[in-house]
Design a protein around this motif. Structure first.
Motif, PDB file in Angstrom:
ATOM      1  N   ARG A 187      12.896   5.667 -11.014  1.00 52.59           N
ATOM      2  CA  ARG A 187      11.497   5.563 -10.932  1.00 52.59           C
ATOM      3  C   ARG A 187      10.567   6.548  -9.518  1.00 52.59           C
ATOM      4  O   ARG A 187      11.115   5.889  -8.795  1.00 52.59           O
ATOM      5  CB  ARG A 187      10.677   4.559 -11.283  1.00 52.59           C
ATOM      6  CG  ARG A 187       9.567   4.691 -11.478  1.00 52.59           C
ATOM      7  CD  ARG A 187       9.426   2.824 -11.590  1.00 52.59           C
ATOM      8  NE  ARG A 187       8.324   2.418 -10.458  1.00 52.59           N
ATOM      9  CZ  ARG A 187       7.897   2.475  -9.855  1.00 52.59           C
ATOM     10  NH1 ARG A 187       6.985   2.725  -9.855  1.00 52.59           N
ATOM     11  NH2 ARG A 187       8.384   1.568  -8.456  1.00 52.59           N
ATOM     12  N   VAL A 188       9.710   7.651  -9.619  1.00 52.64           N
ATOM     13  CA  VAL A 188       9.197   7.726  -8.453  1.00 52.64           C
ATOM     14  C   VAL A 188       8.003   8.206  -8.967  1.00 52.64           C
ATOM     15  O   VAL A 188       7.212   9.335  -9.784  1.00 52.64           O
ATOM     16  CB  VAL A 188      10.347   9.096  -8.456  1.00 52.64           C
ATOM     17  CG1 VAL A 188       9.763   9.768  -6.654  1.00 52.64           C
ATOM     18  CG2 VAL A 188      11.610   9.171  -8.184  1.00 52.64           C
ATOM     19  N   GLU A 189       7.455   7.596  -7.193  1.00 56.30           N
ATOM     20  CA  GLU A 189       6.019   7.357  -7.748  1.00 56.30           C
ATOM     21  C   GLU A 189       5.353   8.286  -6.296  1.00 56.30           C
ATOM     22  O   GLU A 189       5.412   7.897  -5.477  1.00 56.30           O
ATOM     23  CB  GLU A 189       5.115   5.992  -7.818  1.00 56.30           C
ATOM     24  CG  GLU A 189       3.784   6.643  -7.467  1.00 56.30           C
ATOM     25  CD  GLU A 189       3.327   5.089  -8.368  1.00 56.30           C
ATOM     26  OE1 GLU A 189       2.093   4.026  -7.624  1.00 56.30           O
ATOM     27  OE2 GLU A 189       3.477   4.843  -9.746  1.00 56.30           O
ATOM     28  N   VAL A 190       4.696   9.153  -6.281  1.00 54.50           N
ATOM     29  CA  VAL A 190       4.004  10.721  -5.388  1.00 54.50           C
ATOM     30  C   VAL A 190       2.325   9.962  -5.020  1.00 54.50           C
ATOM     31  O   VAL A 190       1.958  10.825  -6.627  1.00 54.50           O
ATOM     32  CB  VAL A 190       4.950  11.148  -5.193  1.00 54.50           C
ATOM     33  CG1 VAL A 190       3.928  11.840  -3.604  1.00 54.50           C
ATOM     34  CG2 VAL A 190       6.451  11.223  -5.112  1.00 54.50           C
ATOM     35  N   LEU A 191       1.910   9.269  -5.058  1.00 53.00           N
ATOM     36  CA  LEU A 191       0.558   9.394  -4.631  1.00 53.00           C
ATOM     37  C   LEU A 191      -0.189   9.101  -5.981  1.00 53.00           C
ATOM     38  O   LEU A 191      -0.952   9.749  -6.511  1.00 53.00           O
ATOM     39  CB  LEU A 191      -0.192  11.086  -3.965  1.00 53.00           C
ATOM     40  CG  LEU A 191       0.121  11.666  -2.577  1.00 53.00           C
ATOM     41  CD1 LEU A 191      -0.152  12.581  -2.552  1.00 53.00           C
ATOM     42  CD2 LEU A 191      -0.926   9.936  -1.624  1.00 53.00           C
ATOM     43  N   ASP A 221       0.845  -0.807   0.113  1.00 55.42           N
ATOM     44  CA  ASP A 221       0.158   0.230   0.126  1.00 55.42           C
ATOM     45  C   ASP A 221       0.594   1.536  -0.207  1.00 55.42           C
ATOM     46  O   ASP A 221       0.560   2.232   0.755  1.00 55.42           O
ATOM     47  CB  ASP A 221      -1.174  -0.040   0.687  1.00 55.42           C
ATOM     48  CG  ASP A 221      -1.970   0.479   0.772  1.00 55.42           C
ATOM     49  OD1 ASP A 221      -2.580   1.655  -0.385  1.00 55.42           O
ATOM     50  OD2 ASP A 221      -2.411   1.202   2.016  1.00 55.42           O
ATOM     51  N   ALA A 222       2.440   1.768  -0.726  1.00 53.78           N
ATOM     52  CA  ALA A 222       2.604   2.325  -0.982  1.00 53.78           C
ATOM     53  C   ALA A 222       1.994   3.536  -1.241  1.00 53.78           C
ATOM     54  O   ALA A 222       1.422   4.009  -1.947  1.00 53.78           O
ATOM     55  CB  ALA A 222       4.315   2.083  -1.529  1.00 53.78           C
ATOM     56  N   VAL A 223       2.475   5.031  -0.755  1.00 57.26           N
ATOM     57  CA  VAL A 223       2.095   5.970  -0.901  1.00 57.26           C
ATOM     58  C   VAL A 223       3.083   6.708  -1.659  1.00 57.26           C
ATOM     59  O   VAL A 223       3.278   7.584  -3.052  1.00 57.26           O
ATOM     60  CB  VAL A 223       2.236   6.768   0.353  1.00 57.26           C
ATOM     61  CG1 VAL A 223       1.486   8.469  -0.177  1.00 57.26           C
ATOM     62  CG2 VAL A 223       0.250   6.362   1.131  1.00 57.26           C
ATOM     63  N   LEU A 224       4.290   6.104  -1.774  1.00 58.04           N
ATOM     64  CA  LEU A 224       5.940   6.502  -1.631  1.00 58.04           C
ATOM     65  C   LEU A 224       6.648   5.050  -1.707  1.00 58.04           C
ATOM     66  O   LEU A 224       6.797   4.429  -1.286  1.00 58.04           O
ATOM     67  CB  LEU A 224       6.387   7.774  -1.308  1.00 58.04           C
ATOM     68  CG  LEU A 224       7.295   8.868  -1.646  1.00 58.04           C
ATOM     69  CD1 LEU A 224       7.150   9.930  -0.296  1.00 58.04           C
ATOM     70  CD2 LEU A 224       9.054   7.676  -1.762  1.00 58.04           C
ATOM     71  N   THR A 255      16.455   4.031  -3.664  1.00 63.40           N
ATOM     72  CA  THR A 255      15.386   3.029  -3.331  1.00 63.40           C
ATOM     73  C   THR A 255      14.357   2.723  -1.664  1.00 63.40           C
ATOM     74  O   THR A 255      15.980   2.304  -1.156  1.00 63.40           O
ATOM     75  CB  THR A 255      15.629   1.390  -3.762  1.00 63.40           C
ATOM     76  OG1 THR A 255      16.740   1.656  -6.093  1.00 63.40           O
ATOM     77  CG2 THR A 255      14.616   0.499  -4.495  1.00 63.40           C
ATOM     78  N   PHE A 256      13.491   3.222  -2.270  1.00 65.54           N
ATOM     79  CA  PHE A 256      12.789   2.489  -0.923  1.00 65.54           C
ATOM     80  C   PHE A 256      10.956   3.273  -0.536  1.00 65.54           C
ATOM     81  O   PHE A 256      11.008   3.456  -1.891  1.00 65.54           O
ATOM     82  CB  PHE A 256      12.898   3.490   0.251  1.00 65.54           C
ATOM     83  CG  PHE A 256      13.208   5.368   0.204  1.00 65.54           C
ATOM     84  CD1 PHE A 256      12.387   5.789   1.089  1.00 65.54           C
ATOM     85  CD2 PHE A 256      13.700   5.815  -0.484  1.00 65.54           C
ATOM     86  CE1 PHE A 256      11.987   7.149   1.002  1.00 65.54           C
ATOM     87  CE2 PHE A 256      13.899   6.899  -0.968  1.00 65.54           C
ATOM     88  CZ  PHE A 256      12.502   7.991   0.416  1.00 65.54           C
ATOM     89  N   ARG A 257      10.105   2.668  -0.116  1.00 65.39           N
ATOM     90  CA  ARG A 257       8.814   2.299  -0.114  1.00 65.39           C
ATOM     91  C   ARG A 257       8.609   3.285   1.214  1.00 65.39           C
ATOM     92  O   ARG A 257       8.980   2.854   2.383  1.00 65.39           O
ATOM     93  CB  ARG A 257       8.010   0.924  -0.458  1.00 65.39           C
ATOM     94  CG  ARG A 257       8.607   1.369  -1.773  1.00 65.39           C
ATOM     95  CD  ARG A 257       8.025  -0.302  -1.578  1.00 65.39           C
ATOM     96  NE  ARG A 257       6.729  -0.899  -2.305  1.00 65.39           N
ATOM     97  CZ  ARG A 257       6.237  -0.735  -3.248  1.00 65.39           C
ATOM     98  NH1 ARG A 257       6.300  -0.120  -3.773  1.00 65.39           N
ATOM     99  NH2 ARG A 257       4.642  -1.630  -3.025  1.00 65.39           N
ATOM    100  N   VAL A 258       7.355   3.387   1.075  1.00 65.73           N
ATOM    101  CA  VAL A 258       6.871   4.658   2.546  1.00 65.73           C
ATOM    102  C   VAL A 258       5.322   3.977   2.135  1.00 65.73           C
ATOM    103  O   VAL A 258       4.858   4.472   0.909  1.00 65.73           O
ATOM    104  CB  VAL A 258       6.705   6.076   2.666  1.00 65.73           C
ATOM    105  CG1 VAL A 258       6.298   6.567   3.837  1.00 65.73           C
ATOM    106  CG2 VAL A 258       8.128   6.217   2.457  1.00 65.73           C
TER     107      VAL A 258
END
Length: 297
Positions: free
Chosen positions: A64-68, A6-9, A28-31
């Motif tokens: 690659r970066v994905e935010v919301l 359920d990554a937001v970031l 590289t990391f996920r939040v």
């Protein structure tokens, strides 16, 4: 606590180059949703560059970066309304009064309200949440440094953000104000389901607030995990000290509870001055940073 699915970031292989100099290397990391994540690192580690890329204020070189659910390099106005940002400092008009400024800023968010999220906060409710009720009618230029910092936080969350970036948020806070701010952060994550990415030099603050901690050094993530996981990774041992017959002893062990039980069985009442020192986040942080500095580039 959010799940990894359920990554937001999400950040993968992030690189940033200025001229011929790489300042971020394969970060590289996920939040996860509702998670409080701390990003630690010495000055020059790449924290500010990473945050600016995630906020959409700086273009990355690769990765690659994905935010919301969106690439921040192309995030639109509605996407930005879902973010909150608290910078280390910012300039404003000192003649504004606290309540009128927050009410004014809040009106920009009203159009982005949804069935799930009512934007913005009520100004007085927000002022109370950050502990500025007694100063609601005060001009900003009359606030103390700590009070001004609380206002910075209020400005950052006025739109009830789904993702909040906090850059050294308690700088200038006294102990009482810091304690109140920590309660606010925990409440945002638990009650408002706000995801928070926090940068701080205060290791105790990171350990107290963060679900997980990423340590950034030399433009690389050198460790990522909970505070206990990081401590065990670097040393894996506790230091046990005790006195018997006037002599002082010390032993490193991975099983301190079992070891101490054995000491009591062996020495009984003659055992004195028993002390168990567990690895702290500060020990871990310093060791990991020093290790990273020794790795050839």
């Amino acid at each position: 606590m959010a799940t990894s699915g359920d990554a937001v970031l999400a950040v993968e292989g992030l690189r940033m180059r200025y001229g011929t100099t790489d300042v971020l290397h394969d970060v590289t990391f996920r939040v996860g949703r509702g998670e409080v994540r701390a990003l630690l690192g010495p000055n020059g580690a790449g924290k500010s560059t990473t945050i600016e890329i995630l906020e959409g204020f700086r273009m990355r070189s690769a990765g690659r970066v994905e935010v919301l659910g969106a690439d921040p390099a192309h995030g639109g106005e509605r996407w930005r309304a879902r973010l909150g940002v608290v910078l280390q400092s910012w300039r404003d008009h000192g003649k504004w009064r606290v309540r009128e400024l927050l009410a004014h800023l809040g009106r920009y968010y009203a159009r982005y309200s949804t069935e799930r999220i009512r934007r913005p906060w009520d100004a007085d409710e927000l002022i109370a949440a950050v502990g500025l009720s007694e100063h609601a009618g005060s001009k900003i230029r009359t606030l103390s440094g700590g009070q001004r910092r609380r206002l910075d936080v209020a400005i950052g969350i006025v739109g009830r953000p789904e993702l909040l970036f906090l850059d050294e948020p308690t700088a200038g806070f006294d102990p009482e104000a810091r304690h109140g701010f920590h309660d606010l952060v925990r409440g945002l994550a638990a009650e408002q389901d706000t995801t928070i990415l926090l940068t701080t030099h205060d290791l105790a603050e990171a350990e107290k607030l963060a679900d997980r901690i990423a340590i950034l050094n030399g433009g690389r993530i050198v460790a990522d995990g909970t505070a206990p996981e990081l401590a065990k990774r670097i040393t894996g041992e506790d230091q046990v000290s005790w006195t018997v017959g006037g002599r002082r002893f010390e032993q490193s062990t991975r099983e301190s509870t079992r070891f101490v039980h054995g000491l009591f069985q062996r020495y009984g009442e003659s055992l004195a001055d028993l002390e168990v020192r567990r690895s702290s986040l500060e020990d871990t942080y310093l060791a990991l940073v020093h290790q990273a500095e020794e790795v050839p580039r």
